[in-house]
Design a protein around this motif. Structure first.
Motif, PDB file in Angstrom:
ATOM      1  N   ALA A 143       5.487   6.003   0.573  1.00 56.14           N
ATOM      2  CA  ALA A 143       5.927   4.757  -0.148  1.00 56.14           C
ATOM      3  C   ALA A 143       7.270   4.591  -0.313  1.00 56.14           C
ATOM      4  O   ALA A 143       7.684   3.585  -0.833  1.00 56.14           O
ATOM      5  CB  ALA A 143       5.013   4.522  -1.250  1.00 56.14           C
ATOM      6  N   GLY A 144       8.153   5.811  -0.190  1.00 57.02           N
ATOM      7  CA  GLY A 144       9.689   5.503  -0.229  1.00 57.02           C
ATOM      8  C   GLY A 144       9.816   5.914  -1.819  1.00 57.02           C
ATOM      9  O   GLY A 144      11.090   5.443  -2.205  1.00 57.02           O
ATOM     10  N   VAL A 145       9.287   6.668  -2.590  1.00 55.42           N
ATOM     11  CA  VAL A 145       9.255   6.822  -3.886  1.00 55.42           C
ATOM     12  C   VAL A 145       9.608   8.491  -3.966  1.00 55.42           C
ATOM     13  O   VAL A 145       9.080   9.272  -3.600  1.00 55.42           O
ATOM     14  CB  VAL A 145       8.165   6.586  -4.676  1.00 55.42           C
ATOM     15  N   VAL A 146      10.826   8.750  -4.920  1.00 51.85           N
ATOM     16  CA  VAL A 146      11.362  10.218  -5.206  1.00 51.85           C
ATOM     17  C   VAL A 146      11.219  10.656  -6.540  1.00 51.85           C
ATOM     18  O   VAL A 146      12.302  10.126  -7.246  1.00 51.85           O
ATOM     19  CB  VAL A 146      12.699  10.385  -4.485  1.00 51.85           C
ATOM     20  N   PRO A 147       9.975  10.821  -7.073  1.00 53.76           N
ATOM     21  CA  PRO A 147       9.870  11.052  -8.688  1.00 53.76           C
ATOM     22  C   PRO A 147      10.874  12.320  -9.074  1.00 53.76           C
ATOM     23  O   PRO A 147      11.081  12.915  -8.254  1.00 53.76           O
ATOM     24  CB  PRO A 147       8.462  11.465  -8.872  1.00 53.76           C
ATOM     25  N   ARG A 163       6.970  16.723  -9.853  1.00 54.46           N
ATOM     26  CA  ARG A 163       5.367  16.275  -9.446  1.00 54.46           C
ATOM     27  C   ARG A 163       4.837  15.907 -10.603  1.00 54.46           C
ATOM     28  O   ARG A 163       3.600  15.716 -10.486  1.00 54.46           O
ATOM     29  CB  ARG A 163       4.898  17.686  -8.658  1.00 54.46           C
ATOM     30  N   SER A 164       5.165  15.647 -11.702  1.00 51.28           N
ATOM     31  CA  SER A 164       4.327  15.399 -13.037  1.00 51.28           C
ATOM     32  C   SER A 164       4.042  13.819 -12.972  1.00 51.28           C
ATOM     33  O   SER A 164       4.808  13.056 -12.282  1.00 51.28           O
ATOM     34  CB  SER A 164       4.943  15.389 -14.133  1.00 51.28           C
ATOM     35  N   LEU A 165       2.709  13.593 -13.190  1.00 51.05           N
ATOM     36  CA  LEU A 165       2.409  12.178 -13.340  1.00 51.05           C
ATOM     37  C   LEU A 165       3.159  11.292 -14.205  1.00 51.05           C
ATOM     38  O   LEU A 165       3.508   9.969 -13.747  1.00 51.05           O
ATOM     39  CB  LEU A 165       0.902  12.050 -14.049  1.00 51.05           C
ATOM     40  N   ALA A 166       3.721  11.709 -15.222  1.00 47.92           N
ATOM     41  CA  ALA A 166       4.613  11.214 -16.174  1.00 47.92           C
ATOM     42  C   ALA A 166       5.889  10.800 -15.385  1.00 47.92           C
ATOM     43  O   ALA A 166       6.276   9.541 -15.238  1.00 47.92           O
ATOM     44  CB  ALA A 166       5.280  11.745 -17.361  1.00 47.92           C
ATOM     45  N   ASP A 167       6.542  11.521 -14.507  1.00 46.22           N
ATOM     46  CA  ASP A 167       7.862  11.375 -13.699  1.00 46.22           C
ATOM     47  C   ASP A 167       7.439  10.416 -12.627  1.00 46.22           C
ATOM     48  O   ASP A 167       8.296   9.642 -12.268  1.00 46.22           O
ATOM     49  CB  ASP A 167       8.295  12.519 -13.089  1.00 46.22           C
ATOM     50  N   LEU A 168       6.169  10.274 -11.874  1.00 48.34           N
ATOM     51  CA  LEU A 168       5.684   9.418 -10.914  1.00 48.34           C
ATOM     52  C   LEU A 168       5.816   7.897 -11.579  1.00 48.34           C
ATOM     53  O   LEU A 168       6.255   7.137 -10.990  1.00 48.34           O
ATOM     54  CB  LEU A 168       4.472   9.955 -10.476  1.00 48.34           C
ATOM     55  N   CYS A 169       5.219   7.941 -12.506  1.00 41.11           N
ATOM     56  CA  CYS A 169       4.926   6.529 -13.169  1.00 41.11           C
ATOM     57  C   CYS A 169       6.482   5.995 -13.544  1.00 41.11           C
ATOM     58  O   CYS A 169       6.701   4.901 -13.583  1.00 41.11           O
ATOM     59  CB  CYS A 169       4.073   6.722 -14.406  1.00 41.11           C
ATOM     60  N   ASP A 170       7.242   6.984 -14.334  1.00 41.12           N
ATOM     61  CA  ASP A 170       8.691   6.491 -14.537  1.00 41.12           C
ATOM     62  C   ASP A 170       9.375   5.847 -13.383  1.00 41.12           C
ATOM     63  O   ASP A 170       9.969   5.063 -13.239  1.00 41.12           O
ATOM     64  CB  ASP A 170       9.461   7.552 -15.236  1.00 41.12           C
ATOM     65  N   ASP A 174      -4.713  13.020 -22.409  1.00 37.85           N
ATOM     66  CA  ASP A 174      -5.867  12.063 -22.807  1.00 37.85           C
ATOM     67  C   ASP A 174      -6.467  11.580 -21.470  1.00 37.85           C
ATOM     68  O   ASP A 174      -5.851  11.087 -20.592  1.00 37.85           O
ATOM     69  CB  ASP A 174      -5.502  11.075 -23.840  1.00 37.85           C
ATOM     70  N   ALA A 175      -7.740  12.113 -21.217  1.00 42.13           N
ATOM     71  CA  ALA A 175      -8.408  11.804 -19.871  1.00 42.13           C
ATOM     72  C   ALA A 175      -8.364  10.282 -19.461  1.00 42.13           C
ATOM     73  O   ALA A 175      -8.031   9.776 -18.467  1.00 42.13           O
ATOM     74  CB  ALA A 175      -9.737  12.052 -19.947  1.00 42.13           C
ATOM     75  N   MET A 176      -8.748   9.381 -20.586  1.00 39.00           N
ATOM     76  CA  MET A 176      -8.672   7.971 -20.018  1.00 39.00           C
ATOM     77  C   MET A 176      -7.182   7.729 -19.754  1.00 39.00           C
ATOM     78  O   MET A 176      -6.882   6.818 -18.769  1.00 39.00           O
ATOM     79  CB  MET A 176      -9.278   7.226 -21.285  1.00 39.00           C
ATOM     80  N   TYR A 177      -6.119   7.911 -20.670  1.00 41.42           N
ATOM     81  CA  TYR A 177      -4.615   7.482 -20.486  1.00 41.42           C
ATOM     82  C   TYR A 177      -4.383   7.960 -19.179  1.00 41.42           C
ATOM     83  O   TYR A 177      -3.711   7.225 -18.281  1.00 41.42           O
ATOM     84  CB  TYR A 177      -4.199   7.688 -21.592  1.00 41.42           C
ATOM     85  N   ASP A 178      -4.688   9.299 -18.857  1.00 40.41           N
ATOM     86  CA  ASP A 178      -4.137   9.875 -17.552  1.00 40.41           C
ATOM     87  C   ASP A 178      -4.741   8.985 -16.395  1.00 40.41           C
ATOM     88  O   ASP A 178      -3.982   8.786 -15.370  1.00 40.41           O
ATOM     89  CB  ASP A 178      -4.471  11.408 -17.509  1.00 40.41           C
ATOM     90  N   ALA A 179      -5.982   8.722 -16.536  1.00 44.66           N
ATOM     91  CA  ALA A 179      -6.866   8.073 -15.386  1.00 44.66           C
ATOM     92  C   ALA A 179      -6.220   6.724 -15.145  1.00 44.66           C
ATOM     93  O   ALA A 179      -6.050   6.482 -14.137  1.00 44.66           O
ATOM     94  CB  ALA A 179      -8.244   7.982 -15.887  1.00 44.66           C
ATOM     95  N   VAL A 180      -5.756   5.861 -16.128  1.00 50.44           N
ATOM     96  CA  VAL A 180      -5.499   4.619 -16.189  1.00 50.44           C
ATOM     97  C   VAL A 180      -3.938   4.647 -15.574  1.00 50.44           C
ATOM     98  O   VAL A 180      -3.715   3.901 -14.617  1.00 50.44           O
ATOM     99  CB  VAL A 180      -5.215   3.871 -17.644  1.00 50.44           C
ATOM    100  N   MET A 181      -3.143   5.796 -15.967  1.00 52.74           N
ATOM    101  CA  MET A 181      -1.722   5.814 -15.345  1.00 52.74           C
ATOM    102  C   MET A 181      -1.846   6.143 -13.945  1.00 52.74           C
ATOM    103  O   MET A 181      -1.065   5.575 -12.955  1.00 52.74           O
ATOM    104  CB  MET A 181      -1.002   7.067 -16.155  1.00 52.74           C
ATOM    105  N   CYS A 182      -2.788   6.919 -13.613  1.00 48.74           N
ATOM    106  CA  CYS A 182      -2.868   7.410 -12.046  1.00 48.74           C
ATOM    107  C   CYS A 182      -3.398   6.242 -11.364  1.00 48.74           C
ATOM    108  O   CYS A 182      -2.834   5.787 -10.105  1.00 48.74           O
ATOM    109  CB  CYS A 182      -3.929   8.508 -11.939  1.00 48.74           C
ATOM    110  N   ALA A 183      -4.380   5.350 -11.927  1.00 46.51           N
ATOM    111  CA  ALA A 183      -4.853   4.238 -11.292  1.00 46.51           C
ATOM    112  C   ALA A 183      -3.583   3.021 -11.004  1.00 46.51           C
ATOM    113  O   ALA A 183      -3.389   2.625  -9.984  1.00 46.51           O
ATOM    114  CB  ALA A 183      -5.912   3.565 -12.109  1.00 46.51           C
ATOM    115  N   GLU A 184      -2.851   2.872 -11.989  1.00 44.83           N
ATOM    116  CA  GLU A 184      -1.739   1.713 -11.824  1.00 44.83           C
ATOM    117  C   GLU A 184      -0.830   2.551 -10.965  1.00 44.83           C
ATOM    118  O   GLU A 184       0.087   1.711 -10.069  1.00 44.83           O
ATOM    119  CB  GLU A 184      -1.049   1.503 -13.261  1.00 44.83           C
ATOM    120  N   ALA A 185      -0.458   3.678 -10.939  1.00 48.85           N
ATOM    121  CA  ALA A 185       0.344   4.383  -9.824  1.00 48.85           C
ATOM    122  C   ALA A 185       0.029   4.197  -8.453  1.00 48.85           C
ATOM    123  O   ALA A 185       0.735   3.836  -7.543  1.00 48.85           O
ATOM    124  CB  ALA A 185       0.381   5.780 -10.207  1.00 48.85           C
TER     125      ALA A 185
END
Length: 208
Positions: free
Chosen positions: A101-105, A108-115, A126-137
């Motif tokens: 997708a042309g993205v370079v976090p 490899r963390s989910l937080a840096d990917l989202c940023d 937190d399982a729910m918040y991690d899942a929502v972040m992953c879904a939106e990402a």
């Protein structure tokens, strides 16, 4: 997610049937008292499998950040209860998808990917918040690949090959969790600050 949007959320606590370890209490805030009256895994497994089962010809894709970790845990627990995941295509948001997708976090963390995607960070561990972040990402990443690939299946083939929920190589279960540090009382450690003389006797050594 359906049609490029997060459409629903579901979560549940699980009573593991064993005492909660110190790291889970510290990191996730899970305690024995909190989980005591929650359902066991075998009680919620049918609902989980149903949620992942294709209906009305819809293609279901299993998405996770570090998909091998989650599949190792899920398949192991399901196997213990004589159950199996549906055979689904997989997408790992920690895998090739960001680069496609042309993205370079930054990492490899989910937080840096989202940023890197402009996805608002939620509360960590937190399982729910991690899942929502992953879904939106993954929705954002797939939007960015749409200009290069004609269909979702083309993207899946590019980033996951033929791997599915049943064929993705699993991790060694022993390596799923960090090695626990032994909590040695400070008063015990203090005794080792005493230097023994070169000719320490048996009793002196035992006291030390």
């Amino acid at each position: 997610c359906r049609g490029g949007f997060l459409r629903g959320k579901w979560q549940t606590h699980i009573n593991p049937g064993v005492p909660v370890d110190a790291d889970s209490v510290r990191i996730h805030g899970l305690t024995d008292d909190l989980l005591d009256d929650e359902p066991t895994f075998d009680e919620i497994a049918p609902s989980l499998i149903d949620a992942l089962t294709s209906k009305n010809g819809e293609q279901v894709v299993f998405v996770s950040h570090n998909v091998a970790f989650d599949l190792t845990a899920l398949r192991s627990d399901l196997h213990r209860h004589g159950l199996e995941l549906p055979d689904l295509a997989v997408i790992d948001t920690m895998g090739l998808l960001p680069s496609v997708a042309g993205v370079v976090p930054k990492s490899r963390s989910l937080a840096d990917l989202c940023d890197s995607l402009g996805v608002v960070r939620q509360r960590a561990h937190d399982a729910m918040y991690d899942a929502v972040m992953c879904a939106e990402a993954v929705v954002e990443l797939l939007d960015r690949t749409a200009v290069h690939y004609p269909s979702l299946q083309h993207v899946i083939t590019r980033v996951s090959g033929t791997n599915t929920t049943l064929t993705t190589p699993l991790l060694d279960p022993k390596k799923l969790f960090r090695r626990r540090r032994r909590n040695i009382p400070a008063e015990h450690l203090a005794t080792h600050a005493t230097l023994l003389p070169a000719r320490a006797g048996t009793r002196m050594f035992a006291d030390w």
